[in-house]
Write an enzyme that holds these catalytic residues in place. Sequence first.
Site, short mmCIF file in Angstrom:
data_model
loop_
_atom_site.label_atom_id
_atom_site.label_comp_id
_atom_site.label_asym_id
_atom_site.label_seq_id
_atom_site.Cartn_x
_atom_site.Cartn_y
_atom_site.Cartn_z
N GLU A 1 -8.62 -8.90 -13.84
CA GLU A 1 -7.58 -9.05 -12.81
C GLU A 1 -7.73 -10.35 -12.04
O GLU A 1 -7.01 -10.62 -11.09
CB GLU A 1 -7.58 -7.84 -11.87
CG GLU A 1 -8.92 -7.44 -11.33
CD GLU A 1 -8.88 -6.15 -10.51
OE1 GLU A 1 -7.79 -5.69 -10.11
OE2 GLU A 1 -9.96 -5.60 -10.26
N HIS B 1 0.83 -1.21 0.00
CA HIS B 1 0.00 0.00 0.00
C HIS B 1 0.87 1.26 0.00
O HIS B 1 0.67 2.17 -0.80
CB HIS B 1 -0.91 -0.02 1.23
CG HIS B 1 -1.73 1.21 1.36
ND1 HIS B 1 -1.34 2.28 2.13
CD2 HIS B 1 -2.87 1.57 0.75
CE1 HIS B 1 -2.23 3.24 2.01
NE2 HIS B 1 -3.18 2.83 1.19
N CYS C 1 -3.81 -1.15 -16.21
CA CYS C 1 -3.75 -0.11 -15.19
C CYS C 1 -3.02 -0.57 -13.94
O CYS C 1 -2.97 0.15 -12.94
CB CYS C 1 -5.14 0.43 -14.87
SG CYS C 1 -6.22 -0.80 -14.16
N ARG D 1 -13.25 3.63 -11.69
CA ARG D 1 -13.53 2.30 -11.17
C ARG D 1 -14.43 2.40 -9.94
O ARG D 1 -14.18 3.23 -9.06
CB ARG D 1 -12.20 1.62 -10.78
CG ARG D 1 -12.40 0.25 -10.22
CD ARG D 1 -11.09 -0.37 -9.81
NE ARG D 1 -10.56 0.22 -8.59
CZ ARG D 1 -9.41 -0.13 -8.04
NH1 ARG D 1 -8.66 -1.05 -8.62
NH2 ARG D 1 -8.99 0.43 -6.94
N GLY E 1 -5.85 -5.40 -14.72
CA GLY E 1 -5.35 -5.01 -13.39
C GLY E 1 -4.27 -6.01 -13.02
O GLY E 1 -4.51 -7.02 -12.37
N THR E 2 -3.08 -5.71 -13.46
CA THR E 2 -2.02 -6.72 -13.33
C THR E 2 -1.45 -6.84 -11.92
O THR E 2 -0.69 -7.76 -11.65
CB THR E 2 -0.90 -6.45 -14.35
OG1 THR E 2 -0.63 -5.04 -14.34
CG2 THR E 2 -1.30 -6.89 -15.74
N ASN E 3 -1.82 -5.92 -11.02
CA ASN E 3 -1.39 -6.12 -9.63
C ASN E 3 -2.12 -7.34 -9.07
O ASN E 3 -1.50 -8.27 -8.55
CB ASN E 3 -1.74 -4.90 -8.76
CG ASN E 3 -1.06 -3.64 -9.23
OD1 ASN E 3 -0.04 -3.71 -9.90
ND2 ASN E 3 -1.63 -2.49 -8.90
C1 PEP Z 1 -4.68 -3.99 -10.15
O1 PEP Z 1 -5.05 -4.92 -9.46
O2 PEP Z 1 -3.78 -4.10 -11.01
C2 PEP Z 1 -5.23 -2.64 -9.96
C3 PEP Z 1 -4.89 -1.65 -10.75
O3 PEP Z 1 -6.06 -2.45 -8.92
P1 PEP Z 1 -5.60 -2.25 -7.40
O4 PEP Z 1 -4.11 -2.09 -7.39
O5 PEP Z 1 -6.30 -1.05 -6.91
O6 PEP Z 1 -6.06 -3.52 -6.76
MG MG Z 2 -6.94 -4.68 -8.41
#
Ligand code: PEP
Ligand code: MG
Length: 927
Positions: free
Chosen positions: A782, A492, A874, A655, A803-805
């Site tokens: 994602e 975070h 993103c 989003r 959402g590649t995170n």
């Molecule tokens: C992601 O998961 O890639 C994303 C952009 O969303 P967050 O980081 O807010 O989960």
């Molecule tokens: Mg995400």
Amino acid sequence: MANKHVYSYGAGKAEAKGEALTKNVLGGKGIGLMEMTSIGIPVPAGFTVTIQTCEEYYKLGRKLPKGLEAEVRDAVIKLEKVTGKKLGDFNDPLLVSVRSGAARYMPGMLETILNLGLNDKSVEGLAKKTGNPRFAYDSYRRFIQMYSSTAMGLSKQPMEDMLHEMKHELGVKNDPEIPAEKLKELCDQFKAFYKMNKGEDFPQDPYKQLWGAIMAVFSSWEAEKAQTYRRVEKITDLKGTAVNVVQMVFGNKGDNSGTGVCFTRDPNTGENTFYGDYLINAQGEDVVAGIRTPLKLSRLQDDMPKAYDQLCAVRAILESYYKEMQDLEFTIEDQKLYMLQCRTGKRSPAAAFSIALDHATKPLLTKAQANDLVKKGYLPKKWADLAVKPVITKEQAVGRISSDDIERLFYPVIDTTKITPSQLKTVRLGSGINAVPGAASGKVVFTAADAERLGKKGENVILVRKETSPEDVGGMHAAKGILTATGGKTSHAAVVARGWGKCCIVGCEALNINYETHSMVIGGKTIKQGEFITLDGSQGEIYSGEMQLKEPELPAAYYTILKWADSMRTINVRTNADTPYDAVNAIKMGAEGIGLCRTEHMFFDTEERRLAIQEMIVAETLETRKTALAKLLPFQTNDFYGIFKAMNGFPVTIRLIDPPLHEFTPKDHAGIEKLSKITGLSTDKIKHRCEQLHESNPMLGHRGCRLCITYPEILEMQVTAIIAAAIKCRKEGIKVLPEIMIPLTMDKKEFTVLKAQTKATADHLIKQAKVTLPYMVGTMIEIPRAALLANEVAEEAEFFSFGTNDLTQMTLGLSRDDAGRFLPTYVASEKDGGYGIFRDDPFQSLDQSGVGMLVKMGIQLGRSTNPKLKIGICGEHGGESESVKFCHRAGMNYVSCSPYRVPIARLAAAQAALADKAAKSSKGKKK
Ligand code: PEP
Ligand code: MG
């Protein structure tokens, strides 16, 4: 050729050709010497023993390979022919330097021996031949010193002490004041010391000296300092060093001689000016050692005009040949110039841009300058013609800038003109993971509230936390820098700080925080709240005390080169921005829309907003929840309005709420009490509700679109805010293109439910307002299941945003918040104590083979049912160079990243397009 160990050069010819003429065979120095020789630059003759020989040396247990001796003897004979001198000759000896040279520059890490070939007899010959016995014996004493310590492992100090003693005895300060006979005496003392320690005479046979020196250079590859340097610099791909044996030329022969180091341009600014230092009557080591203050290179024009002109010609030839700024070493012996080294020079980030721009648009020399050098006979016509034109194309200029150059350009840095490296060492406290680069100095605080309080007073603070949570966002924003004990590069703290370009160090395991006593222990030192620390986020280093920082200035060349990049790229670059302020900033960075607006971030700006969302969360009935949501509505509407206005017609992807609700709940008693007052609920009830919301695996829990599936009123409020803001813009004549994005979708059915609700709310408002307002409804991809079923999802979705995170987290089964603890072992190479399972941190640079496969599959499946599907990314990867290039190749329409990474993405997208073009044209040619 594979078994050839030695390559010669001299008199305008170099033996290495084709495959052998590479840095991996000859090393940086060797290849430079060969190439300079071939293009007619004055270089002393010599030969290079290959890097592969060094590898063999280690394989054989530190022994020289068979056949090497004969090859070296042959090369020496060639060298003797070219120079007209003989190694060990009693009258006019050939002397050589023996230098290291790896494929990459390792400043001062490897060894060098000068003046090899001198012995008791040849030193006399040198004295007679030069008529300068002082010079001859000074050269001999330097050789004995270097050889004894470097090749034979004797301590340096005793000989240094003898030299010092001699000067003391003579009552002189500087080495050049010692007369010849005393230097001779010193040589005898050194040799006696050598014999006493080694049990044999100092070697008189030049070949014996040569074998010792070659082995010394090879051995220096594995010396501790070289190993440490490679570890720190993450150099893992090099196999060893080459050895360069080069005829000695002497800058210490008198006032017509000298030596210097220079850059073909100013490496700090990139200005087209010859930049460097030199010393008259000195050897190379004197310049580096800093005992005498060197003179500015421009003085050489007056001191030795011929040599200076010749050097100017060399500068023009080398920049034209390498099409890059060069870092040069030269020696002038009796007015004659010799080049000893050339390599592409290190430069400041600002200079990287200025040099690339200059190389693509301006000539190095004016016609008058070029003509002058041609007339004087120093610059061949062929090179003069090149030097009066730009040496690279705009495409090459764009291709030359690295993402590091851009990144380093933006962040404040510790002002190293105010503190020396050794002073810095004494105040170092420890290190963590360098999550966001730049530097920050300020007072330590341990709570977000304190950061906000002091920040409001205009104080610089560093927020230090075990970890951060969305509740800390206000304090994080107020702080100059953030330091956490846990977390990785996508934790975070890191994600939020990166969005702001705020210096951040995470995962500092050595940090022990005591929130009770408002203090922390790090590096054996206790630091209390209010004391100053300084963070260097680029290195991940933490220092005690306040330090002066410098704001970087963007050079004009930066803007031009990025404009070029924009004209070359084929995909768009958007930004991840959550506030009107970020949106305005992102536009300045070149963003062409918003790819991700995380709406929940808007709930944290003020206490009023925080309390309103908390009220919504603890609401026990639909009615009370709707009352709370009604309080949030105007905040969100205003923010969306501001963002739309800033984006002025660029698409804006918003989003819907994503994180699990427990992240919003109050964490301390004071917070619970405040909420109790507003809602009228008892503190016990609130605590109970918070406990209810607790999840063991919140990342896999009640979050993303699952929240709106269970609480459709949240969706209704958010969509109302988006559409109301867009309608307001339309009415004011502001262009607006909202894209409403559903997070964490796992299949078509789930998406369809939410799309229907979205459309019902939006269309009703639009109809009521009597405006035409195009908008889109799409989804994040994602969750692996959504990627696998992308053809079905795309039947309903108008756009995809990867959402590649989360996609990385869920594909790899690695928690993005905790993986930082063990990922370093996965990423580090075996040599560095890891396993090299990943080449890079997969949360930073997309795992192209694994997660990338799902991305490619998602795109292909999605477009198979919806050819018009708009697709972007993103996750954090949208601002990482290699990942952006992957996105281009995969066929995305855009990438989106934090505002400060937008320029990196613009450049990478252009580089990907150029690579594509080059590949296509080479394919075309083959056909
Ligand atoms: C992601 O998961 O890639 C994303 C952009 O969303 P967050 O980081 O807010 O989960
Ligand atoms: Mg995400």
